[in-house]
Write an enzyme that holds these catalytic residues in place. Structure first.
Site, mmCIF file in Angstrom:
data_model
loop_
_atom_site.group_PDB
_atom_site.id
_atom_site.type_symbol
_atom_site.label_atom_id
_atom_site.label_comp_id
_atom_site.label_asym_id
_atom_site.label_seq_id
_atom_site.Cartn_x
_atom_site.Cartn_y
_atom_site.Cartn_z
ATOM 1 N N HIS A 132 3.938 86.870 46.248
ATOM 2 C CA HIS A 132 3.620 86.671 44.831
ATOM 3 C C HIS A 132 2.570 85.598 44.570
ATOM 4 O O HIS A 132 2.087 85.474 43.463
ATOM 5 C CB HIS A 132 4.887 86.307 44.051
ATOM 6 C CG HIS A 132 5.349 84.896 44.276
ATOM 7 N ND1 HIS A 132 6.042 84.521 45.393
ATOM 8 C CD2 HIS A 132 5.177 83.773 43.543
ATOM 9 C CE1 HIS A 132 6.311 83.226 45.326
ATOM 10 N NE2 HIS A 132 5.793 82.749 44.229
HETATM 11 C C1 UD1 Z 1 5.345 80.811 39.439
HETATM 12 C C2 UD1 Z 1 5.046 79.482 40.104
HETATM 13 C C3 UD1 Z 1 5.351 79.568 41.587
HETATM 14 C C4 UD1 Z 1 6.749 80.056 41.817
HETATM 15 C C5 UD1 Z 1 6.976 81.361 41.075
HETATM 16 C C6 UD1 Z 1 8.407 81.797 41.222
HETATM 17 C C7 UD1 Z 1 3.223 78.205 39.081
HETATM 18 C C8 UD1 Z 1 1.844 77.725 39.264
HETATM 19 N N1 UD1 Z 1 3.651 79.104 39.971
HETATM 20 O O1 UD1 Z 1 4.461 81.770 39.994
HETATM 21 O O2 UD1 Z 1 5.227 78.281 42.143
HETATM 22 O O3 UD1 Z 1 6.942 80.248 43.203
HETATM 23 O O4 UD1 Z 1 6.680 81.178 39.694
HETATM 24 O O5 UD1 Z 1 8.567 83.155 41.016
HETATM 25 O O6 UD1 Z 1 3.900 77.785 38.185
HETATM 26 N N2 UD1 Z 1 4.256 87.872 35.059
HETATM 27 C C9 UD1 Z 1 4.944 88.941 34.540
HETATM 28 N N3 UD1 Z 1 6.181 88.698 34.003
HETATM 29 C C10 UD1 Z 1 6.728 87.461 33.949
HETATM 30 C C11 UD1 Z 1 6.002 86.377 34.458
HETATM 31 C C12 UD1 Z 1 4.778 86.595 35.020
HETATM 32 O O7 UD1 Z 1 4.470 90.048 34.566
HETATM 33 O O8 UD1 Z 1 7.859 87.330 33.452
HETATM 34 C C13 UD1 Z 1 2.939 88.125 35.697
HETATM 35 C C14 UD1 Z 1 1.783 87.887 34.762
HETATM 36 O O9 UD1 Z 1 0.769 88.786 35.098
HETATM 37 C C15 UD1 Z 1 1.336 86.502 35.136
HETATM 38 C C16 UD1 Z 1 1.606 86.478 36.629
HETATM 39 O O10 UD1 Z 1 2.790 87.243 36.786
HETATM 40 O O11 UD1 Z 1 0.004 86.245 34.813
HETATM 41 C C17 UD1 Z 1 1.794 85.111 37.207
HETATM 42 O O12 UD1 Z 1 2.829 84.423 36.545
HETATM 43 P P1 UD1 Z 1 2.859 82.813 36.561
HETATM 44 O O13 UD1 Z 1 3.922 82.325 35.654
HETATM 45 O O14 UD1 Z 1 1.489 82.289 36.330
HETATM 46 O O15 UD1 Z 1 3.177 82.408 38.032
HETATM 47 P P2 UD1 Z 1 4.037 83.065 39.192
HETATM 48 O O16 UD1 Z 1 3.118 83.801 40.068
HETATM 49 O O17 UD1 Z 1 5.230 83.778 38.687
#
Ligand code: UD1
Length: 362
Positions: free
Chosen positions: A208
């Site tokens: 991820h």
């Molecule tokens: C975040 C943390 C990471 C952690 C992970 C746990 C940061 C920088 N990263 O990463 O350290 O290991 O959480 O899972 O804070 N998205 C969805 N649904 C959601 C949330 C996110 O579709 O409920 C998608 C969106 O496209 C979003 C992408 O995932 O842009 C990334 O989400 P983000 O919250 O930026 O970080 P994670 O990759 O989940």
């Protein structure tokens, strides 16, 4: 005499933090009136509500609906919204967990409001400043008053660096508390693979991280590595990874790969325990593999969970070099599963965090 009128803010926003909050909420409520703040960084059911439900975490007292955005925007939104919520609650202490943007935004809001910040999972370093999590954990460690280290290594690191205004405690890792409890739960599924048409032996894989999902070539190399394995690969994918696979033009996964929606914590424990090996870029799964005795391959350039490497349970493989996963796995030093499993405490970290707060804040 402890009074629950003493106010503590427990702040989190992502899937693994909800999991850890399940232990911290119980432990800290013995001494404090705890109000929970979920930033809403993770909002999909499979990354949020499902984990509240499975781990019996009460709904958050405040849900901030931050959602997804680039790092700066997301962190800024968290900072502004949490600062307002903290102003209304006026806690004596703000507790944050781990190294996500939610951790950073909430810690910064607390520090700017002159509310002492407690960092649970402090002192970890991957020494890779290109990782957003590395930036977050370094900043949060600098501005926290109490640093709860999950390992002796993290504790030593912090003791050599903290200022006189800071306190360091070795507490162990609350993720181990959660796992030990889960292993005893009757709801732990016996054979979640059956509903996916699989039977052991299999490999469990998760990906991820932004570094990996942002590099189509790396993603292709890892998927090629999955395809070269002789075992089925169960691959519960983060929504971001599903989008990245499609953006990288990877429409058909190798036939041995079984793609799935993200699964609940309890299903994940069952899969991780029964897998021949785990291939992941998740920090949580690296430790779960270590505790459960499952050899792990971490597809990252570096890891902050160095102890798992030192003991031979885990090996690091750069994603761009993961095309040969079959060879890499066949030479894994952890195949004998003989490592000791207590580098991050023995499952009583929640209580240790409670005690360390009592020592520092009375
Ligand atoms: C975040 C943390 C990471 C952690 C992970 C746990 C940061 C920088 N990263 O990463 O350290 O290991 O959480 O899972 O804070 N998205 C969805 N649904 C959601 C949330 C996110 O579709 O409920 C998608 C969106 O496209 C979003 C992408 O995932 O842009 C990334 O989400 P983000 O919250 O930026 O970080 P994670 O990759 O989940």
């Amino acid at each position: 005499m402890i009074s629950s009128t003493r106010r503590l803010a427990l702040c989190y926003g992502t899937r693994p933090q909800i999991v850890k909050a399940s232990v911290l909420l119980g432990a800290l409520s013995a001494d404090w009136g705890v109000k929970t703040f979920d930033t809403g960084q993770h909002y999909d059911w499979t990354l949020n509500g499902l984990h509240y439900q499975q781990l019996g975490v009460r709904p958050p007292d405040t849900y901030l609906e931050v959602g997804s955005a680039d790092h700066s925007r997301q962190t800024a939104d968290i900072l502004v919204r949490v600062a307002k919520a903290l102003d209304e609650y006026r806690p004596e202490v703000v507790v944050v967990i781990g190294d996500t943007n939610s951790t950073l935004g909430c810690a910064l809001a607390g520090a700017q409001k002159r509310m002492p910040v407690v960092h649970v999972e402090a002192g970890l370093r991957a020494n890779d400043l290109l990782m957003p999590e590395e930036i977050n954990r370094r900043v949060v460690d600098e501005i926290s008053v109490l640093l709860c280290a999950p390992s002796r290594r993290a504790e030593r690191y912090l003791r050599n660096r903290v200022s006189v205004a800071q306190h360091v405690a070795f507490t162990g890792d609350v993720a181990r508390d959660v796992l030990e409890r889960a292993l005893k739960r009757p709801e732990l599924p016996d054979a979640p693979w059956q509903q996916h048409g699989l039977e052991p032996p299999f490999v469990l894989a998760t990906l991820h991280r932004a570094e990996l999902t942002g590099h189509p070539d790396w993603l292709r190399a890892v998927v090629k590595g999955f395809g070269g394995l002789s075992l089925p690969v169960f691959f519960p994918a983060h929504p971001r990874t599903v989008k990245a696979l499609s953006a990288a033009g990877i429409r058909d996964l190798p036939p041995n790969v079984r793609l799935s929606d993200p699964v609940g914590y309890l299903e994940m424990v069952a899969w991780a325990k029964r897998s021949e090996a785990i291939v992941t870029d998740s920090g949580g799964l690296q430790r779960e593999a270590y505790w459960l005795g499952t050899p792990c391959v971490t597809v990252r350039a570096a890891t902050e969970w160095q102890e798992t490497l030192a003991e031979g349970a885990n090996i690091l493989v750069r994603p761009q070099e993961a095309g040969d996963l079959a060879d890499i796995l066949s030479e894994h030093p952890g195949l004998a599963r003989a490592w000791q499993r207590d580098a991050f405490g023995t499952g009583d970290a929640g209580e240790a965090v409670r005690q360390s707060l009592q020592e520092v804040f009375g």
